[in-house]
Enzyme design. Sequence first.
Site, short mmCIF file in Angstrom:
data_model
loop_
_atom_site.label_atom_id
_atom_site.label_comp_id
_atom_site.label_asym_id
_atom_site.label_seq_id
_atom_site.Cartn_x
_atom_site.Cartn_y
_atom_site.Cartn_z
CB SER A 135 35.06 18.71 52.71
OG SER A 135 34.74 17.52 51.88
CE LYS A 163 34.07 14.01 50.64
NZ LYS A 163 33.50 13.22 51.56
CE LYS A 262 28.61 14.58 56.92
NZ LYS A 262 28.77 13.45 55.71
N GLY A 290 29.42 18.23 56.76
CA GLY A 290 28.68 18.93 56.03
C GLY A 290 28.11 17.87 54.89
O1 OSB Z 1 31.34 12.46 53.80
O2 OSB Z 1 31.36 14.45 54.40
C1 OSB Z 1 31.03 13.67 53.79
C2 OSB Z 1 29.14 15.82 50.92
C3 OSB Z 1 28.41 14.77 50.74
C4 OSB Z 1 28.05 13.65 51.39
C5 OSB Z 1 28.97 13.49 52.32
C6 OSB Z 1 29.94 14.10 52.49
C7 OSB Z 1 30.14 15.33 52.06
C8 OSB Z 1 31.30 16.32 52.23
C9 OSB Z 1 31.15 17.97 51.87
O3 OSB Z 1 32.44 15.94 52.67
C10 OSB Z 1 31.38 18.56 52.99
C11 OSB Z 1 30.61 19.97 52.61
O4 OSB Z 1 31.33 20.81 52.33
O5 OSB Z 1 29.57 20.30 52.92
MG MG Z 2 32.32 12.16 55.26
#
Ligand code: OSB
Ligand code: MG
Length: 368
Positions: A135, A163, A262, A290
Amino acid sequence: MRLNKLTLREIHLELIEPFQTSFDTSKHRRILLVEADVDGVTGWGESTAGEDPFYSYETVETAWHIIRDFIWPVLRGREFASSSEVWDRLAHIRGHHMAKGGVETAIWDAQAKGKNVPLAKLLGGVRGEIPCGVSIGIQPSVEKLLGKVERELAAGYQRIKIKIKPGLELEPVRALRARFPRIRLMVDANSAYTLADAPLLKQLDPYYLVMIEQPLGWDDVYGHVALQRQLETPICLDESIRGTEQARAAIELGACRIINIKLGRVGGHMAARRLHDLCQQNSVPVWCGGMLESGIGRAHNIAMSTLPNFSLPGDVSASRRYWDEDIIEPEVEVSPRGTIEVPTAPGIGYTPRIERIESLTRRREVLG
Ligand code: OSB
Ligand code: MG
């Protein structure tokens, strides 16, 4: 089995670089770790509550409060036949899944260690390695983004997620597709759009994204039904799915075709398993999301990802993408094929580095 003691710790860890989403930029992580003593065996869990109530309403403060004042009084000294009973015992506490998940996952680790089996086995996992994606946060320029994606692909990662936010979606996706026509690519909006943006999101259809994650409101299942009707690109829900109830509605109504699971958002391994099973029965693939976890949360994500319906690469990637030095040994590593080998040692299979954890601890409370 009996829960004798819980030790809560808040550790502070610096991300290697800031992580920008549509709702926040994260750099200094405050992480709530849970250490559970079950029949004299120590298990570890991580609550994925954030610093601010932006992804979910939970924060490190609320999770600490709910664990100390509501979860602990219910679980202290109780006899359980298995960790699978913990979730139902906590059912009368509404929401607060990240608080519950931190405790419940620690108890699972302890149970697996007590039985001398890997946690993945105890959960019913079927995979010896898991496929990995990354991500990537919003970047200051398209050039920077292209460079980053290139490096992650060279490292072997099987799927790229970027993102997005309003105004920063079409150009990055166009540029990525021009440069990498064949990669598995997806976007995550973290609820930054409204249904009025449907024509804009429709413009992403020609880029054959694997999915678009959580485009609309965090609690808006019905909005996603209306949007999915207009899009070719599959919608994946993250924030909107806190358990099997929202998942059933989303699947039956056609709000999404894929679900991100999650551990924190759903409340631990038992709740994740139920959601996983429901999706499997409905032919909806799932993948592991994550939350910028330390090695302890990451290890739990790896164990969960061995369940059979985790058929798409998740956001579980190497420790070194986040931290100069993780809090577990060995660190989580990703093979050149973009996979993580599931550890075979008992429990989560990685050893918490106690001295390092103590040195990072800003607050500690022992319940027991
Ligand atoms: O929406 O998946 C998400 C991180 C913090 C809050 C929400 C999200 C995320 C990530 C990071 O996309 C995923 C990671 O590398 O841990
Ligand atoms: Mg997400």
